[in-house]
Design an enzyme around this catalytic site. Sequence first.
Site, PDB file in Angstrom:
ATOM      1  N   SER A 163       0.753  -1.144  -0.063  1.00 53.14           N
ATOM      2  CA  SER A 163      -0.028  -0.042  -0.115  1.00 53.14           C
ATOM      3  C   SER A 163       1.005   1.295   0.024  1.00 53.14           C
ATOM      4  CB  SER A 163      -0.771   0.117   1.274  1.00 53.14           C
ATOM      5  OG  SER A 163      -1.688  -1.031   1.409  1.00 53.14           O
ATOM      6  N   GLU A 247      -1.768  -3.554  13.682  1.00 49.25           N
ATOM      7  CA  GLU A 247      -2.292  -3.440  12.415  1.00 49.25           C
ATOM      8  C   GLU A 247      -3.607  -3.220  12.729  1.00 49.25           C
ATOM      9  OE1 GLU A 247      -1.230  -5.477   9.282  1.00 49.25           O
ATOM     10  OE2 GLU A 247      -2.306  -4.451   7.931  1.00 49.25           O
ATOM     11  N   SER A 391      -7.501 -11.741   6.232  1.00 51.71           N
ATOM     12  CA  SER A 391      -8.745 -12.059   5.705  1.00 51.71           C
ATOM     13  C   SER A 391      -9.886 -12.444   6.578  1.00 51.71           C
ATOM     14  CB  SER A 391      -8.712 -12.917   4.500  1.00 51.71           C
ATOM     15  OG  SER A 391      -8.511 -14.288   4.860  1.00 51.71           O
ATOM     16  N   ASN A 392     -11.064 -12.056   6.418  1.00 52.71           N
ATOM     17  CA  ASN A 392     -12.215 -12.529   7.108  1.00 52.71           C
ATOM     18  C   ASN A 392     -12.149 -14.166   7.493  1.00 52.71           C
ATOM     19  OD1 ASN A 392     -12.454  -9.835   7.457  1.00 52.71           O
ATOM     20  ND2 ASN A 392     -14.822  -9.822   7.101  1.00 52.71           N
ATOM     21  N   GLU A 393     -11.942 -14.819   6.359  1.00 51.68           N
ATOM     22  CA  GLU A 393     -12.039 -16.503   6.310  1.00 51.68           C
ATOM     23  C   GLU A 393     -10.705 -16.800   7.439  1.00 51.68           C
ATOM     24  OE1 GLU A 393     -11.764 -14.592   3.603  1.00 51.68           O
ATOM     25  OE2 GLU A 393     -13.245 -15.192   2.224  1.00 51.68           O
TER      26      GLU A 393
END
Length: 407
Positions: A163, A247, A391-393
Amino acid sequence: MKLAFSAADEAFRQAVRSFVREQLPGDIRRKVELGLRLEQADYVTWFNRLEARGWLTPGWPPEHGGPGWTHLQRFIFDEECLLGGAPRIIASGIQMLGPVLIAFGTPEQKARYLPDIRASRTWWAQGFSEPGSGSDLASLRTTAVLEPDGRHFVVNGHKVWTSYAQWCSMMFALVRTDPNAAKPQEGISFLLIDMTSPGLTVRPIRMLEGGTDLNECFLDNVRVPVENLVGELNQGWTCGKYLLGHERTGIAGIGSCKQQLARARQLAGQQGLGEDALLRALLQARLAQFEIELIALEATALRLLAPGQRSRVPQVEASMLKVRGTELRQAIYETLLDIAGPDALPFSAEAQFLEFLDAADDAPVAPVPPELASVAANCLDARKLSIYGGSNEVQRNLIAQAVLAAH
Ligand SMILES: Cc1cc2nc3c(=O)[nH]c(=O)nc-3n(C[C@H](O)[C@H](O)[C@H](O)COP(=O)(O)OP(=O)(O)OC[C@H]3O[C@@H](n4cnc5c(N)ncnc54)[C@H](O)[C@@H]3O)c2cc1C
């Protein structure tokens, strides 16, 4: 447990609110409220105002310039900034590298890098992810080999999803220094890399909504002085884990949810959706559902932050807040898209820039109302919320493991 804010907390909230109202430049507030893209200079302007007040680095200990706030004060601060239309604090140096250097850096590293982070003179990129090593970060393959004289590492590899690398002059990276370690995590080190070094190339990735804030970074025989190693050789995983804990702080984005819900209500009124009884009922039900979920999310966050509770949000609760908060925000953005209706269609990436909107009066096609021009881009951009920061998973796996292990 008492969930109401104390008088001192309310006074703190008022102080932050007044500060944002007085110090945030109007043009930056307008861009944020319209969901437009910010330039690096916009962030730096705001960061410098916060720094002048001693509020840029809430996560740093007071001896390094942090304000010494409680977790509840940090929550209130984040919320008030977002509700007041301030830019998010996105610089990785402030939220991620700073705490790592304070905890693991040498005195020389702290003296050299921390003041430049606080003054927004140096922006840092996070060089963790690689093609094939995102969720499974320990499988990363970028190598750093110490030269025979022991003075430089030579780094080779490929980082991705970096980013804002286009605005950064330095990168903190996880690199493999011992390919033969017994466990993959044990052969990794944490290096500070000058992004102007020969052999380092940044290539932008075009995103769904047209932006280019994500990048690939190629490292081809990049030489890094040995004094840029943070912590012990082959112990970088410890620094990386510490950093990821920072983070995830605030990633539920409750302030953002409130901000976007208010935007949805305002746009619905502006679009005249309240005039049709059926539409009004459907929309009211949907917005009320969001409101309920938001209250529940906030109550959960406050329960964890309330005085007398554990001082840091523990991993499994952080995962829960992240999953619920990001899904709620994505759902609100989708509703914004529905509210905009056909006006969301004439999407152009340029519509995210203020100059485009100011010029829209002279445009050959009927201009999109400024409040709607960025809705489609914002909705597409929100897809990232459930991916980054773990990630949400993967968060669901962590929740399941913690809950199943406890029963
Ligand atoms: C906007 C944005 C900004 C980012 N910025 C940075 C940055 O600055 N620096 C940086 O280093 N990285 C950054 N990242 C990378 C981010 O950390 C990774 O995208 C993330 O860790 C997921 O890794 P991946 O994309 O390689 O997906 P993968 O790990 O390949 O996963 C692909 C899919 O499989 C699922 N999956 C993977 N493993 C499991 C499992 N064990 N169980 C169930 N499902 C699983 C994932 O959830 C996902 O849906 C950014 C990402 C985004 C989207």
